[in-house]
Scaffold this motif. Structure first.
Motif, mmCIF file in Angstrom:
data_model
loop_
_atom_site.group_PDB
_atom_site.id
_atom_site.type_symbol
_atom_site.label_atom_id
_atom_site.label_comp_id
_atom_site.label_asym_id
_atom_site.label_seq_id
_atom_site.Cartn_x
_atom_site.Cartn_y
_atom_site.Cartn_z
ATOM 1 N N GLY A 148 21.850 54.889 42.677
ATOM 2 C CA GLY A 148 20.951 54.874 41.527
ATOM 3 C C GLY A 148 21.615 55.333 40.244
ATOM 4 O O GLY A 148 22.717 54.907 39.890
ATOM 5 N N ASP A 149 20.926 56.230 39.515
ATOM 6 C CA ASP A 149 21.422 56.740 38.236
ATOM 7 C C ASP A 149 22.371 57.920 38.389
ATOM 8 O O ASP A 149 22.765 58.524 37.389
ATOM 9 N N SER A 150 22.754 58.241 39.605
ATOM 10 C CA SER A 150 23.555 59.439 39.839
ATOM 11 C C SER A 150 24.827 59.523 39.003
ATOM 12 O O SER A 150 25.148 60.596 38.477
ATOM 13 N N PRO A 151 25.606 58.424 38.842
ATOM 14 C CA PRO A 151 26.854 58.548 38.085
ATOM 15 C C PRO A 151 26.668 59.045 36.654
ATOM 16 O O PRO A 151 27.617 59.547 36.044
ATOM 17 N N ARG A 152 25.459 58.932 36.100
ATOM 18 C CA ARG A 152 25.226 59.386 34.733
ATOM 19 C C ARG A 152 24.984 60.888 34.657
ATOM 20 O O ARG A 152 24.935 61.448 33.562
ATOM 21 N N TRP A 153 24.795 61.528 35.809
ATOM 22 C CA TRP A 153 24.463 62.947 35.823
ATOM 23 C C TRP A 153 25.563 63.817 36.420
ATOM 24 O O TRP A 153 25.533 65.033 36.239
ATOM 25 N N TYR A 154 26.484 63.232 37.129
ATOM 26 C CA TYR A 154 27.451 64.025 37.896
ATOM 27 C C TYR A 154 28.871 63.766 37.420
ATOM 28 O O TYR A 154 29.203 62.688 36.931
ATOM 29 N N THR A 155 29.726 64.756 37.616
ATOM 30 C CA THR A 155 31.133 64.595 37.252
ATOM 31 C C THR A 155 31.914 63.862 38.330
ATOM 32 O O THR A 155 32.937 63.241 38.051
ATOM 33 N N HIS A 156 31.440 63.949 39.584
ATOM 34 C CA HIS A 156 32.128 63.294 40.695
ATOM 35 C C HIS A 156 31.080 62.712 41.638
ATOM 36 O O HIS A 156 30.072 63.363 41.944
ATOM 37 N N THR A 157 31.317 61.480 42.091
ATOM 38 C CA THR A 157 30.429 60.861 43.071
ATOM 39 C C THR A 157 31.254 60.311 44.227
ATOM 40 O O THR A 157 32.423 59.947 44.064
ATOM 41 N N VAL A 158 30.619 60.263 45.393
ATOM 42 C CA VAL A 158 31.209 59.617 46.563
ATOM 43 C C VAL A 158 30.392 58.365 46.834
ATOM 44 O O VAL A 158 29.234 58.258 46.409
ATOM 45 N N PRO A 159 30.956 57.374 47.517
ATOM 46 C CA PRO A 159 30.211 56.132 47.765
ATOM 47 C C PRO A 159 28.922 56.383 48.544
ATOM 48 O O PRO A 159 28.890 57.216 49.459
ATOM 49 N N GLU A 160 27.865 55.691 48.150
ATOM 50 C CA GLU A 160 26.617 55.789 48.907
ATOM 51 C C GLU A 160 26.880 55.383 50.351
ATOM 52 O O GLU A 160 27.455 54.335 50.619
ATOM 53 N N PRO A 161 26.474 56.210 51.322
ATOM 54 C CA PRO A 161 26.762 55.896 52.730
ATOM 55 C C PRO A 161 25.934 54.728 53.234
ATOM 56 O O PRO A 161 24.916 54.350 52.639
ATOM 57 N N SER A 162 26.362 54.179 54.350
ATOM 58 C CA SER A 162 25.636 53.087 54.978
ATOM 59 C C SER A 162 24.258 53.552 55.437
ATOM 60 O O SER A 162 24.083 54.678 55.920
ATOM 61 N N MET A 163 23.262 52.680 55.305
ATOM 62 C CA MET A 163 21.923 52.988 55.795
ATOM 63 C C MET A 163 21.891 53.066 57.316
ATOM 64 O O MET A 163 20.901 53.516 57.891
ATOM 65 N N ASN A 164 22.951 52.611 57.979
ATOM 66 C CA ASN A 164 23.021 52.697 59.436
ATOM 67 C C ASN A 164 23.552 54.044 59.909
ATOM 68 O O ASN A 164 23.552 54.317 61.108
ATOM 69 N N TRP A 165 24.045 54.854 58.983
ATOM 70 C CA TRP A 165 24.550 56.171 59.371
ATOM 71 C C TRP A 165 23.396 57.119 59.658
ATOM 72 O O TRP A 165 22.328 57.045 59.036
ATOM 73 N N HIS A 166 23.622 58.035 60.561
ATOM 74 C CA HIS A 166 22.661 59.112 60.765
ATOM 75 C C HIS A 166 22.576 59.932 59.481
ATOM 76 O O HIS A 166 23.563 60.122 58.772
ATOM 77 N N GLU A 167 21.375 60.415 59.165
ATOM 78 C CA GLU A 167 21.183 61.130 57.900
ATOM 79 C C GLU A 167 22.084 62.357 57.786
ATOM 80 O O GLU A 167 22.564 62.686 56.694
ATOM 81 N N SER A 168 22.334 63.028 58.884
ATOM 82 C CA SER A 168 23.216 64.197 58.831
ATOM 83 C C SER A 168 24.650 63.790 58.498
ATOM 84 O O SER A 168 25.368 64.521 57.789
ATOM 85 N N ARG A 169 25.063 62.620 58.963
ATOM 86 C CA ARG A 169 26.395 62.124 58.621
ATOM 87 C C ARG A 169 26.449 61.706 57.153
ATOM 88 O O ARG A 169 27.459 61.930 56.469
#
Length: 335
Positions: A148-169
């Motif tokens: 979403g809009d995260s890159p406009r608020w944060y200094t560092h972002t990681v790629p959005e994880p796959s929707m198939n991943w467990h939420e804890s992962r």
């Protein structure tokens, strides 16, 4: 929607409008050896705190000398404190009634001089409350996924994880901003004063449309309560009424009102936990208690219990109670 929830959402929209989503991405570089880290998760969801545990554990492993704080709602933060983490409590209702408490919280966060703030709110969408919390913490380095809009608020972002991943992962992947990030493993909780019992537990409630229908629940209890010692767990007032109804009709043990610590200790002593998709399900899984999970929403990949011996039953109207009873009795060795 409650009045307090409406006021909270109105406040968020006002904050977004006033800031106009123009927070600069520039800022401090990623600290290679941060001395103070803040992790932010302020919703009132018990299960989400359990699912965040691999992230917290890996931060302690990766940065053993760092001070780690968790900014969390005071509703369920006892769970994290019981696992030995330092919690900064957020009293949402109190802040609405007395805005001065919000100013006090900001002052407390700023006084800690964080090197990094990690927004662990929603890995697949933008969270304004998490973003504002990270910004107001004063940390030069603010980390989230790029959803979403995260890159406009944060200094560092990681790629959005796959929707198939467990939420804890998915939550654990927030630490991948750093090199040498430990591999993910399922959530772990530890109980200190537990008595093992030859009993199974069943939780009677869940939020929204995740709940198991009462008529199915009654059939399930009727099928298994005379074959095993069965403890009935509940959380809300409505769930307590359901538990007491079952207790008046069947030979079961209705549990008293439990603190979060008490709930952990009791569940840890069970042979099996039967439950809809809720916070106690994640607690049982993290305690390595086998879970028979009764899902009504097709999101098992993200939220399934991961303990050995766990079984997931799914039907959008609620899993068949006869099939659920057969699975429970087989898991307990009653055949």
């Amino acid at each position: 929607m409650s009045l307090l929830k409406s006021i909270e959402q109105w406040g968020r929209m006002r904050a977004a409008a006033s800031m106009h989503m123009n927070v600069p991405q520039g800022g401090g570089s990623l600290p290679m050896q941060p001395s103070r880290i803040l992790v932010i998760r302020t919703d009132n969801r018990l299960g989400n705190l359990v699912l965040m545990e691999p992230l917290l554990r890996s931060l302690k492993i990766r940065f053993p000398m760092a001070e780690l704080d968790i900014l969390a709602s005071d509703v369920f933060s006892e769970l994290i404190e019981y696992q030995g983490y330092n919690v900064i409590h957020v009293d949402k209702k109190g802040q609405i009634r007395n805005p001065g408490k919000f100013c006090d919280l900001i002052g407390k966060l700023r006084s800690r001089s964080y090197d990094a703030a990690i927004d662990a709110a929603h890995p697949h969408s933008f969270s304004l409350s998490g973003a504002v919390g990270a910004l107001l913490s004063g940390a030069d380095c603010r980390i989230s996924t790029d959803a979403g809009d995260s890159p406009r608020w944060y200094t560092h972002t990681v790629p959005e994880p796959s929707m198939n991943w467990h939420e804890s992962r998915a939550l654990h992947s927030l630490g991948a901003a750093w090199d040498g990030w430990p591999e993910w493993s399922p959530p772990e909780l530890h109980a200190v004063h537990t008595v093992k019992r030859n009993a199974a537990g069943i939780h009677v409630g869940a939020s929204g449309n995740k709940g198991y229908p009462i008529e199915y629940l009654e059939e399930l209890v009727d099928r298994i309560c005379r074959r095993v010692i069965l403890e009935i767990y509940w959380g809300s007032r409505a769930e307590r009424e359901t538990a007491e109804y079952l207790g008046n009709r069947y030979p079961v043990a209705v549990m008293p009102e439990l603190s979060i610590t008490g709930l952990i200790e009791k569940i840890a002593g069970l042979r099996l936990f039967i439950t809809p998709d809720n916070g106690p399900m994640h607690i049982a899984s993290a305690l390595s208690v086998p879970v028979t999970a009764l899902f009504r929403i097709d999101n098992m990949e993200r939220f399934a219990p991961l303990s050995e011996g766990s079984l997931i039953l799914y039907n959008e109207d609620g899993p068949d109670p006869d099939s659920a009873a057969e699975a429970v009795l087989e898991a307990l060795g009653c055949y």
